[in-house]
Design a protein around this motif. Structure first.
Motif, PDB file in Angstrom:
ATOM      1  N   ASP A   2       0.814  -1.208   0.000  1.00 54.59           N
ATOM      2  CA  ASP A   2       0.000   0.000   0.000  1.00 54.59           C
ATOM      3  C   ASP A   2       0.850   1.261   0.000  1.00 54.59           C
ATOM      4  O   ASP A   2       0.524   2.225  -0.690  1.00 54.59           O
ATOM      5  CB  ASP A   2      -0.931   0.013   1.214  1.00 54.59           C
ATOM      6  CG  ASP A   2      -2.042  -1.012   1.086  1.00 54.59           C
ATOM      7  OD1 ASP A   2      -2.305  -1.452  -0.047  1.00 54.59           O
ATOM      8  OD2 ASP A   2      -2.633  -1.369   2.117  1.00 54.59           O
ATOM      9  N   LEU A   9       1.321   6.757  -6.780  1.00 54.62           N
ATOM     10  CA  LEU A   9       0.226   7.672  -7.100  1.00 54.62           C
ATOM     11  C   LEU A   9       0.619   9.122  -6.823  1.00 54.62           C
ATOM     12  O   LEU A   9       0.283  10.020  -7.599  1.00 54.62           O
ATOM     13  CB  LEU A   9      -1.023   7.307  -6.300  1.00 54.62           C
ATOM     14  CG  LEU A   9      -1.740   6.044  -6.742  1.00 54.62           C
ATOM     15  CD1 LEU A   9      -2.852   5.695  -5.776  1.00 54.62           C
ATOM     16  CD2 LEU A   9      -2.283   6.185  -8.144  1.00 54.62           C
ATOM     17  N   ASN A 103      -7.264   7.113 -11.575  1.00 53.97           N
ATOM     18  CA  ASN A 103      -8.637   7.039 -11.079  1.00 53.97           C
ATOM     19  C   ASN A 103      -9.310   5.703 -11.329  1.00 53.97           C
ATOM     20  O   ASN A 103     -10.265   5.360 -10.627  1.00 53.97           O
ATOM     21  CB  ASN A 103      -9.479   8.153 -11.706  1.00 53.97           C
ATOM     22  CG  ASN A 103      -8.972   9.520 -11.334  1.00 53.97           C
ATOM     23  OD1 ASN A 103      -8.384   9.710 -10.288  1.00 53.97           O
ATOM     24  ND2 ASN A 103      -9.183  10.489 -12.199  1.00 53.97           N
ATOM     25  N   THR A 104      -8.840   4.934 -12.314  1.00 55.78           N
ATOM     26  CA  THR A 104      -9.546   3.710 -12.685  1.00 55.78           C
ATOM     27  C   THR A 104      -8.682   2.462 -12.543  1.00 55.78           C
ATOM     28  O   THR A 104      -9.028   1.544 -11.805  1.00 55.78           O
ATOM     29  CB  THR A 104     -10.041   3.812 -14.137  1.00 55.78           C
ATOM     30  OG1 THR A 104     -10.763   5.029 -14.297  1.00 55.78           O
ATOM     31  CG2 THR A 104     -10.945   2.651 -14.480  1.00 55.78           C
ATOM     32  N   PRO A 107      -6.773   1.680  -8.854  1.00 61.04           N
ATOM     33  CA  PRO A 107      -7.717   1.198  -7.824  1.00 61.04           C
ATOM     34  C   PRO A 107      -8.297  -0.183  -8.137  1.00 61.04           C
ATOM     35  O   PRO A 107      -8.487  -1.001  -7.236  1.00 61.04           O
ATOM     36  CB  PRO A 107      -8.814   2.263  -7.815  1.00 61.04           C
ATOM     37  CG  PRO A 107      -8.138   3.493  -8.289  1.00 61.04           C
ATOM     38  CD  PRO A 107      -7.132   3.025  -9.288  1.00 61.04           C
ATOM     39  N   ARG A 108      -8.553  -0.465  -9.417  1.00 58.77           N
ATOM     40  CA  ARG A 108      -9.076  -1.783  -9.791  1.00 58.77           C
ATOM     41  C   ARG A 108      -8.046  -2.865  -9.498  1.00 58.77           C
ATOM     42  O   ARG A 108      -8.377  -3.936  -8.986  1.00 58.77           O
ATOM     43  CB  ARG A 108      -9.456  -1.801 -11.263  1.00 58.77           C
ATOM     44  CG  ARG A 108     -10.171  -3.062 -11.661  1.00 58.77           C
ATOM     45  CD  ARG A 108     -10.671  -3.063 -13.067  1.00 58.77           C
ATOM     46  NE  ARG A 108     -10.475  -1.802 -13.734  1.00 58.77           N
ATOM     47  CZ  ARG A 108     -10.301  -1.666 -15.047  1.00 58.77           C
ATOM     48  NH1 ARG A 108     -10.323  -2.708 -15.815  1.00 58.77           N
ATOM     49  NH2 ARG A 108     -10.120  -0.491 -15.594  1.00 58.77           N
ATOM     50  N   LEU A 110      -5.700  -2.715  -7.235  1.00 61.14           N
ATOM     51  CA  LEU A 110      -5.591  -2.844  -5.778  1.00 61.14           C
ATOM     52  C   LEU A 110      -6.736  -3.656  -5.207  1.00 61.14           C
ATOM     53  O   LEU A 110      -6.552  -4.411  -4.261  1.00 61.14           O
ATOM     54  CB  LEU A 110      -5.555  -1.470  -5.127  1.00 61.14           C
ATOM     55  CG  LEU A 110      -4.240  -0.726  -5.292  1.00 61.14           C
ATOM     56  CD1 LEU A 110      -4.341   0.663  -4.671  1.00 61.14           C
ATOM     57  CD2 LEU A 110      -3.107  -1.491  -4.661  1.00 61.14           C
ATOM     58  N   ARG A 111      -7.936  -3.495  -5.760  1.00 59.15           N
ATOM     59  CA  ARG A 111      -9.066  -4.296  -5.283  1.00 59.15           C
ATOM     60  C   ARG A 111      -8.803  -5.774  -5.505  1.00 59.15           C
ATOM     61  O   ARG A 111      -9.035  -6.590  -4.623  1.00 59.15           O
ATOM     62  CB  ARG A 111     -10.352  -3.883  -6.003  1.00 59.15           C
ATOM     63  CG  ARG A 111     -11.114  -2.805  -5.310  1.00 59.15           C
ATOM     64  CD  ARG A 111     -12.528  -2.706  -5.832  1.00 59.15           C
ATOM     65  NE  ARG A 111     -12.614  -2.595  -7.270  1.00 59.15           N
ATOM     66  CZ  ARG A 111     -12.611  -1.455  -7.954  1.00 59.15           C
ATOM     67  NH1 ARG A 111     -12.525  -0.317  -7.308  1.00 59.15           N
ATOM     68  NH2 ARG A 111     -12.701  -1.442  -9.269  1.00 59.15           N
TER      69      ARG A 111
END
Length: 163
Positions: A2, A9, A103-104, A107-108, A110-111
């Motif tokens: 993280d 980022l 933005n897309t 995060p995807r 990381l999920r």
């Protein structure tokens, strides 16, 4: 992980802010006449450039560098060496792609990492093997039909006194 992603980022956003500030300041400069006056005026009013970039690209104000840093930077370099942001963005689309990445896509990713990080692949394979065996056994039992219990399997226990 993280912390590394957060640092990535932050770097991406710093690069984008830097490119947007330089490109927006460059767009304010004239092509032929009054270059030095306009450059000095742009440097003095760097806060308007910051406001434009912040409004257009929705960057948080806290992420912008100090105005004094950019004033020193702009006095030491020739802004005409940089391309205008609009023409640069039309040609390459880098700013838009970086925003989409931030933005897309990240995060995807990381999920999916956070959802799959807690499971051991060996355990999931063992579980699937066990479930497959149970399913196969249930199919065999269903195909064989109802089985009769062996004689005396459900007989009441015999007591010692014959009663």
């Amino acid at each position: 992980l993280d912390r590394k992603v957060a640092a990535l980022l932050k770097r991406i956003q710093d690069v984008m802010i830097h490119a947007c500030i330089i490109g927006t300041a460059r767009m304010k400069l004239p092509k032929y006449f009054g270059k030095s006056k306009t450059k000095a005026k742009t440097i003095d009013n760097i806060d308007t450039v910051y406001a434009e970039v912040q409004a257009k690209y929705r960057f948080p104000a806290a992420n912008f560098p100090k105005e004094e840093e950019y004033k020193m930077f702009f006095t030491s370099v020739d802004l005409y060496d940089f391309s205008k942001l609009e023409s640069f963005e039309k040609k390459t689309g880098h700013i838009e792609r970086l925003q989409e990445l931030m933005n897309t896509h990240i995060p995807r990713l990381l999920r999916t990492v956070s959802q799959g990080a807690g499971t051991d692949p060996r355990k999931s394979k063992m579980l699937s093997t066990m479930l497959e065996r149970q399913r196969a056994e249930a199919e065999r039992n269903a195909a064989a039909g109802p089985q009769q219990p062996p004689p005396g399997a459900f007989a009441p226990p015999v007591t010692q006194f014959g009663g």
